[in-house]
Design a protein around this motif. Sequence first.
Motif, mmCIF file in Angstrom:
data_model
loop_
_atom_site.group_PDB
_atom_site.id
_atom_site.type_symbol
_atom_site.label_atom_id
_atom_site.label_comp_id
_atom_site.label_asym_id
_atom_site.label_seq_id
_atom_site.Cartn_x
_atom_site.Cartn_y
_atom_site.Cartn_z
ATOM 1 N N GLN A 113 -6.989 11.431 -0.314
ATOM 2 C CA GLN A 113 -7.714 11.955 0.737
ATOM 3 C C GLN A 113 -9.111 11.096 1.054
ATOM 4 O OE1 GLN A 113 -6.618 14.410 2.869
ATOM 5 N NE2 GLN A 113 -8.176 13.422 4.147
ATOM 6 N N ALA A 114 -9.825 10.752 0.242
ATOM 7 C CA ALA A 114 -11.164 9.817 0.260
ATOM 8 C C ALA A 114 -10.464 8.364 1.183
ATOM 9 C CB ALA A 114 -11.761 9.521 -0.867
ATOM 10 N N ALA A 115 -9.361 7.880 0.472
ATOM 11 C CA ALA A 115 -8.918 6.782 1.183
ATOM 12 C C ALA A 115 -8.204 6.725 2.410
ATOM 13 C CB ALA A 115 -7.703 6.110 0.168
ATOM 14 N N VAL A 116 -7.801 7.858 2.716
ATOM 15 C CA VAL A 116 -7.369 8.083 4.078
ATOM 16 C C VAL A 116 -8.243 8.341 4.954
ATOM 17 C CG1 VAL A 116 -6.038 9.812 5.489
ATOM 18 C CG2 VAL A 116 -4.897 8.977 3.466
ATOM 19 N N ASP A 117 -9.428 9.012 4.490
ATOM 20 C CA ASP A 117 -10.621 9.357 5.393
ATOM 21 C C ASP A 117 -11.225 7.933 5.637
ATOM 22 O OD1 ASP A 117 -9.935 12.057 5.511
ATOM 23 O OD2 ASP A 117 -11.663 12.520 3.828
ATOM 24 N N SER A 118 -11.367 7.218 4.549
ATOM 25 C CA SER A 118 -11.948 6.024 4.819
ATOM 26 C C SER A 118 -11.419 5.010 5.900
ATOM 27 C CB SER A 118 -12.486 5.322 3.614
ATOM 28 O OG SER A 118 -12.779 3.918 3.495
ATOM 29 N N MET A 119 -9.765 4.823 5.707
ATOM 30 C CA MET A 119 -9.382 4.276 6.561
ATOM 31 C C MET A 119 -9.530 4.631 8.240
ATOM 32 S SD MET A 119 -7.502 1.836 5.236
ATOM 33 C CE MET A 119 -6.003 1.516 5.832
ATOM 34 N N VAL A 120 -9.404 6.090 8.324
ATOM 35 C CA VAL A 120 -9.698 6.649 9.960
ATOM 36 C C VAL A 120 -11.079 6.142 10.281
ATOM 37 C CG1 VAL A 120 -9.935 8.982 10.907
ATOM 38 C CG2 VAL A 120 -8.133 8.716 9.487
ATOM 39 N N LYS A 153 -12.810 -5.160 5.576
ATOM 40 C CA LYS A 153 -11.254 -5.726 5.444
ATOM 41 C C LYS A 153 -10.912 -5.270 3.951
ATOM 42 C CE LYS A 153 -7.997 -9.496 5.956
ATOM 43 N NZ LYS A 153 -8.139 -11.052 6.232
ATOM 44 N N ALA A 154 -11.601 -5.908 3.125
ATOM 45 C CA ALA A 154 -11.324 -5.509 1.805
ATOM 46 C C ALA A 154 -11.272 -4.415 1.355
ATOM 47 C CB ALA A 154 -12.194 -6.602 0.672
ATOM 48 N N ASN A 155 -12.272 -3.400 1.706
ATOM 49 C CA ASN A 155 -12.363 -2.085 1.582
ATOM 50 C C ASN A 155 -10.897 -1.237 2.185
ATOM 51 O OD1 ASN A 155 -13.161 0.905 2.469
ATOM 52 N ND2 ASN A 155 -14.273 0.292 0.722
ATOM 53 N N ARG A 156 -10.602 -1.758 3.320
ATOM 54 C CA ARG A 156 -9.345 -1.055 3.869
ATOM 55 C C ARG A 156 -8.105 -1.815 3.031
ATOM 56 N NH1 ARG A 156 -9.445 1.193 8.827
ATOM 57 N NH2 ARG A 156 -7.421 0.076 9.325
ATOM 58 N N GLU A 157 -8.124 -2.935 2.348
ATOM 59 C CA GLU A 157 -6.928 -3.222 1.678
ATOM 60 C C GLU A 157 -6.960 -2.407 0.425
ATOM 61 O OE1 GLU A 157 -7.671 -7.372 1.272
ATOM 62 O OE2 GLU A 157 -6.820 -7.773 3.383
ATOM 63 N N THR A 158 -8.040 -2.251 -0.217
ATOM 64 C CA THR A 158 -8.117 -1.375 -1.254
ATOM 65 C C THR A 158 -7.522 0.025 -1.000
ATOM 66 O OG1 THR A 158 -9.971 -2.352 -2.284
ATOM 67 C CG2 THR A 158 -9.646 -0.411 -3.118
ATOM 68 N N ASN A 159 -8.016 0.737 0.040
ATOM 69 C CA ASN A 159 -7.522 1.786 0.482
ATOM 70 C C ASN A 159 -5.970 2.053 0.624
ATOM 71 O OD1 ASN A 159 -9.935 3.259 0.145
ATOM 72 N ND2 ASN A 159 -10.825 2.785 2.174
ATOM 73 N N THR A 160 -5.488 0.902 1.278
ATOM 74 C CA THR A 160 -3.987 0.885 1.642
ATOM 75 C C THR A 160 -3.414 0.923 0.213
ATOM 76 O OG1 THR A 160 -4.312 -0.185 3.663
ATOM 77 C CG2 THR A 160 -2.449 -0.748 2.609
ATOM 78 N N LEU A 161 -3.917 -0.180 -0.831
ATOM 79 C CA LEU A 161 -3.174 0.002 -2.285
ATOM 80 C C LEU A 161 -3.298 1.237 -2.772
ATOM 81 C CD1 LEU A 161 -4.447 -3.332 -3.360
ATOM 82 C CD2 LEU A 161 -2.281 -2.722 -2.755
ATOM 83 N N ILE A 162 -4.215 1.927 -2.433
ATOM 84 C CA ILE A 162 -4.364 3.611 -3.277
ATOM 85 C C ILE A 162 -3.500 4.324 -2.606
ATOM 86 C CG2 ILE A 162 -5.719 5.584 -3.323
ATOM 87 C CD1 ILE A 162 -8.191 3.524 -3.579
ATOM 88 N N ILE A 163 -3.389 4.229 -1.398
ATOM 89 C CA ILE A 163 -2.238 5.166 -0.804
ATOM 90 C C ILE A 163 -0.602 4.677 -1.083
ATOM 91 C CG2 ILE A 163 -1.106 5.725 1.704
ATOM 92 C CD1 ILE A 163 -4.103 5.251 2.790
ATOM 93 N N GLU A 164 -0.586 3.349 -1.089
ATOM 94 C CA GLU A 164 0.779 2.930 -1.685
ATOM 95 C C GLU A 164 1.180 3.270 -3.016
ATOM 96 O OE1 GLU A 164 3.256 1.840 0.226
ATOM 97 O OE2 GLU A 164 2.023 1.969 1.714
ATOM 98 N N VAL A 165 0.051 3.099 -3.988
ATOM 99 C CA VAL A 165 0.296 3.669 -5.403
ATOM 100 C C VAL A 165 0.509 5.172 -5.414
ATOM 101 C CG1 VAL A 165 -0.816 4.123 -7.597
ATOM 102 C CG2 VAL A 165 -1.109 1.830 -6.549
ATOM 103 N N TRP A 166 -0.118 5.927 -4.649
ATOM 104 C CA TRP A 166 -0.049 7.529 -4.497
ATOM 105 C C TRP A 166 1.499 7.754 -4.097
ATOM 106 C CZ3 TRP A 166 1.492 10.757 -0.568
ATOM 107 C CH2 TRP A 166 1.477 12.053 -0.932
ATOM 108 N N ARG A 167 1.972 6.907 -3.139
ATOM 109 C CA ARG A 167 3.362 7.313 -2.554
ATOM 110 C C ARG A 167 4.305 7.146 -3.566
ATOM 111 N NH1 ARG A 167 3.018 3.960 3.224
ATOM 112 N NH2 ARG A 167 2.014 5.758 4.563
#
Length: 107
Positions: free
Chosen positions: A9-16, A82-96
């Motif tokens: 949720q923190a990763a998704v919120d950060s992306m938004v 940009k790096a923070n967003r890439e990290t959040n994308t990885l978190i989301i992908e790992v969760w998936r």
Amino acid sequence: MIITEAKLQAAVDSMVATDSSIAEFKVQVARKEYLCKVARAKIFLNAEGSVEQKKAIAESSPEVDKAQEEYFTAMGDFEKIKANRETNTLIIEVWRSENKARKEGNL
């Protein structure tokens, strides 16, 4: 590594939260790059000497130095978000991946 719902949720919120910010930072980088070119051109046009001397005068001028520093600062800010967003994308992908494995009984 197990990604918790809270971390997801923190990763998704950060992306938004950074959707518009990353666009603004990208525009700022382009603007600062343009202003560097303008500063160089102004100094070059007003300088005396050969083409190479004019280039050297422009590159070593305080105005160009200031514009270049502002450009690098803007680039750094953009790369951080940009790096923070890439990290959040990885978190989301790992969760998936974890979620899929869990559903298949592999986790």
